[in-house]
Write a protein that holds these residues in place. Structure first.
Motif, mmCIF file in Angstrom:
data_model
loop_
_atom_site.group_PDB
_atom_site.id
_atom_site.type_symbol
_atom_site.label_atom_id
_atom_site.label_comp_id
_atom_site.label_asym_id
_atom_site.label_seq_id
_atom_site.Cartn_x
_atom_site.Cartn_y
_atom_site.Cartn_z
ATOM 1 N N PRO A 130 0.878 -1.208 0.110
ATOM 2 C CA PRO A 130 -0.391 -0.276 -0.107
ATOM 3 C C PRO A 130 0.728 1.417 0.419
ATOM 4 O O PRO A 130 2.032 1.227 0.517
ATOM 5 C CB PRO A 130 -0.714 0.460 1.552
ATOM 6 C CG PRO A 130 0.205 -1.335 2.534
ATOM 7 C CD PRO A 130 0.686 -2.143 1.146
ATOM 8 N N SER A 163 -5.972 3.255 -5.222
ATOM 9 C CA SER A 163 -5.638 1.864 -4.469
ATOM 10 C C SER A 163 -4.551 2.850 -4.037
ATOM 11 O O SER A 163 -2.995 2.382 -3.076
ATOM 12 C CB SER A 163 -4.549 1.787 -5.498
ATOM 13 O OG SER A 163 -3.430 2.140 -6.119
ATOM 14 N N CYS A 165 -3.924 6.725 -1.091
ATOM 15 C CA CYS A 165 -4.439 6.421 0.021
ATOM 16 C C CYS A 165 -4.215 8.364 0.496
ATOM 17 O O CYS A 165 -3.322 8.394 1.258
ATOM 18 C CB CYS A 165 -4.402 5.824 1.661
ATOM 19 S SG CYS A 165 -5.536 6.118 3.014
ATOM 20 N N TYR A 180 -4.404 -3.036 2.381
ATOM 21 C CA TYR A 180 -5.106 -3.413 1.204
ATOM 22 C C TYR A 180 -5.117 -4.453 0.025
ATOM 23 O O TYR A 180 -4.270 -5.527 0.208
ATOM 24 C CB TYR A 180 -3.700 -2.155 1.174
ATOM 25 C CG TYR A 180 -3.392 -2.211 -0.430
ATOM 26 C CD1 TYR A 180 -3.549 -0.814 -1.206
ATOM 27 C CD2 TYR A 180 -2.354 -3.197 -0.715
ATOM 28 C CE1 TYR A 180 -3.155 -0.543 -2.364
ATOM 29 C CE2 TYR A 180 -1.729 -2.309 -2.284
ATOM 30 C CZ TYR A 180 -2.245 -1.476 -2.834
ATOM 31 O OH TYR A 180 -1.532 -1.004 -4.299
#
Length: 190
Positions: A130, A163, A165, A180
């Motif tokens: 992530p 994908s 944040c 994730y």
């Protein structure tokens, strides 16, 4: 489950005391949640602030620094571990390898370059971890707008946009990281 975070952030302190306070709090939260810090190994700026906060609160801080920067006296002394590498390319690869997720706090061009590399490698399938922007006081809001424009103009597919944040809440960041699922790599059609 996330056990370590690679943090990209400024080697300068900047001119906003609130960003410095937020960086200290971020480091405290890392230690409180038993998350190891992986970062560039420096003692200056936002990066040194976060590392000291992690260490001061009983956490682990792992530095990856280039020989050149170490020789300039920029390394923080009391890290849990410090790895000296030959150049920035190796440093970035090692930092990405050591962390379970990558997050950018406020910083400059170097910070932007590092987090952008992590995000772009997601599209080609070379980063399955992530990637997040800790959006203190909307610091990364203009970049989020740019990513939305890239999506609108057809240069960044929605699954890659989704994908990433953007948050200023530590618990939201951890929820994102722990849940994730990496998107499939980009496929090209002739």
């Amino acid at each position: 489950m996330i056990r370590s975070l690679t943090v990209y952030c400024g080697a300068n302190m900047g001119n906003d005391p609130h960003l410095v306070a937020a960086a200290k709090e971020f480091g405290r939260q890392l230690a409180q949640h038993h998350l190891s810090l992986v970062y560039g190994g420096g003692r200056f700026g936002i990066m040194g602030t976060i590392a000291r906060a992690v260490i001061d609160n009983g956490g682990d801080a792992h530095g990856v620094i280039t020989t050149e920067l170490r020789d300039r006296g920029t390394a923080l002394d009391n890290l849990t571990t410090i790895e000296v590498v030959p150049n920035m390319d190796v440093r970035k690869q090692q930092m990405m390898k050591l962390g379970d997720g990558m997050v950018a706090l406020p910083g400059g061009v170097g910070t932007l370059e590092e987090i952008s590399e992590a995000a772009s490698w997601t599209t080609i399938g070379d980063n399955h971890k992530p990637t997040a922007f800790y959006n203190i006081d909307g610091y990364y809001a203009p970049l989020k707008t740019m990513f939305l424009k890239m999506n609108d103009k057809g240069f960044l597919e929605k699954n890659y946009l989704d994908s990433l944040c953007f948050t200023d809440n530590f618990d939201e960041l951890l929820t994102f990281m722990n849940n994730y699922q990496a998107p499939d790599y980009r496929h090209y059609h002739g």
